[in-house]
Design an enzyme around this catalytic site. Structure first.
Site, mmCIF file in Angstrom:
data_model
loop_
_atom_site.group_PDB
_atom_site.id
_atom_site.type_symbol
_atom_site.label_atom_id
_atom_site.label_comp_id
_atom_site.label_asym_id
_atom_site.label_seq_id
_atom_site.Cartn_x
_atom_site.Cartn_y
_atom_site.Cartn_z
ATOM 1 C CG HIS A 1 -5.052 5.079 4.236
ATOM 2 N ND1 HIS A 1 -4.477 4.521 3.131
ATOM 3 C CD2 HIS A 1 -4.038 5.632 4.953
ATOM 4 C CE1 HIS A 1 -3.172 4.750 3.161
ATOM 5 N NE2 HIS A 1 -2.879 5.420 4.257
ATOM 6 C CG ASP B 1 -1.788 1.227 1.350
ATOM 7 O OD1 ASP B 1 -2.429 1.572 0.333
ATOM 8 O OD2 ASP B 1 -1.848 1.864 2.413
ATOM 9 C CB SER B 2 0.248 4.794 -0.592
ATOM 10 O OG SER B 2 -0.892 4.928 0.241
ATOM 11 C CD GLU C 1 -0.116 6.931 5.862
ATOM 12 O OE1 GLU C 1 0.963 6.908 6.463
ATOM 13 O OE2 GLU C 1 -0.599 5.913 5.313
ATOM 14 C CB CYS D 1 -9.462 4.601 0.356
ATOM 15 S SG CYS D 1 -7.815 5.056 0.966
ATOM 16 C CB CYS E 1 -3.179 0.360 -2.478
ATOM 17 S SG CYS E 1 -3.212 2.047 -3.079
#
Ligand code: DGL
Length: 267
Positions: free
Chosen positions: A186, A10-11, A152, A184, A73
């Site tokens: 996240h 993932d990012s 994040e 997403c 992701c």
């Protein structure tokens, strides 16, 4: 039987929500996770950039001799999955297809909301796949780019996050959707806040569980599952030091891990 690990990327920390479901579904599998903390967010970048980053990560994961790669992701899944599958020989899975299947199962009034990054919403990957299955379903998509930065930053439960959610989700609630895809990886870390904002009549769809199930089915069919008595090892890599990766790792996986930093640009 195949004792090699599964690669997941993932990012940043978002893919940990997929790892969590993979550990539940396949407790014996070894996992190598890569979070591109140096280049997060992906959701504001072009398809070309996301695909380039994703290829570098797959090359890195291949040095760890992974047997399959999970793109944990939505941004990379919706923008780069086909190109990755064409470029590399190992099996590569995205998260969008399972999200679509879950959403179609969930909706009763055929009105589905999709939230994701700007790049995911721009790709129209969810709309395309939903229309292929049932063209009578109405899809309302909304990009919520700030959510990734809030996660994040570790701001999963505070006033700023709540106000941001209210602002983003208002128009989807007004459309009368009964299911909302967390498009997403996240976003499941904001499940409480998003759930409270949309209310209990809108079901939140998190593609992670279905993705883990899909991978298990594939590995079982191909006889590539790990030994049943294997004590799973999980390794974490990131591309830059962050203050929050360890915290979010503990929050998502209920265990402490120390990630190793690698130079992803060299792959
Ligand atoms: N978690 C990722 C996704 O599912 C990427 C978010 C980002 O880096 O913008 O889209």
């Amino acid at each position: 039987m195949d004792t090699r690990p599964i690669g997941v990327f993932d990012s940043g920390v978002g893919g940990l929500t997929v790892v969590k479901q993979m550990i539940k579904t396949m407790p014996n599998e070894n996992i190598i996770y890569f979070g591109d903390t140096a280049r997060v967010p992906y959701g504001t970048k072009s398809q070309k950039a996301v695909t380039k980053f994703s290829k570098q990560i797959v090359r890195f994961l291949l040095t760890k001799e992974v047997k399959a790669v999970v793109i944990a992701c939505n941004t990379a899944s919706s923008n780069s999955l086909e190109e990755l599958q064409q470029t590399f020989e190992i099996p590569i899975f995205g998260v969008v297809k399972s999200g679509v299947e879950e959403a179609i199962d969930s909706t009763k009034n055929k009105k589905i909301g999709i939230i994701g990054t700007t790049a995911t919403i721009r790709s129209k990957a969810y709309e395309r796949l939903i229309a292929q299955s049932d063209h009578t379903i109405k899809v309302y998509a909304k990009s919520c780019p700030l959510f990734v930065s809030l996660v994040e930053e570790g701001w999963t439960e505070n006033t700023v996050t709540k106000l941001t959610a209210e602002n983003y989700l208002k128009e989807l609630i007004e459309k009368g959707i009964d299911s909302l895809v967390l498009g997403c990886t996240h976003y499941p870390l904001l499940k409480k806040c998003i759930g409270e904002t949309v209310g209990e009549n809108i079901k939140l769809v998190d593609p992670a569980k279905a993705t883990a199930k899909m991978i298990k089915t594939f590995l079982t069919e191909k006889k590539m599952l790990q030994k049943k008595d294997n004590i799973a090892k999980h390794f974490f890599y990131i591309s830059d030091a962050t203050d929050t990766f360890d915290i979010m790792c503990k929050k998502a996986l209920k265990k402490e891990y120390i990630p190793e930093i690698i130079d992803i640009e060299s792959y």
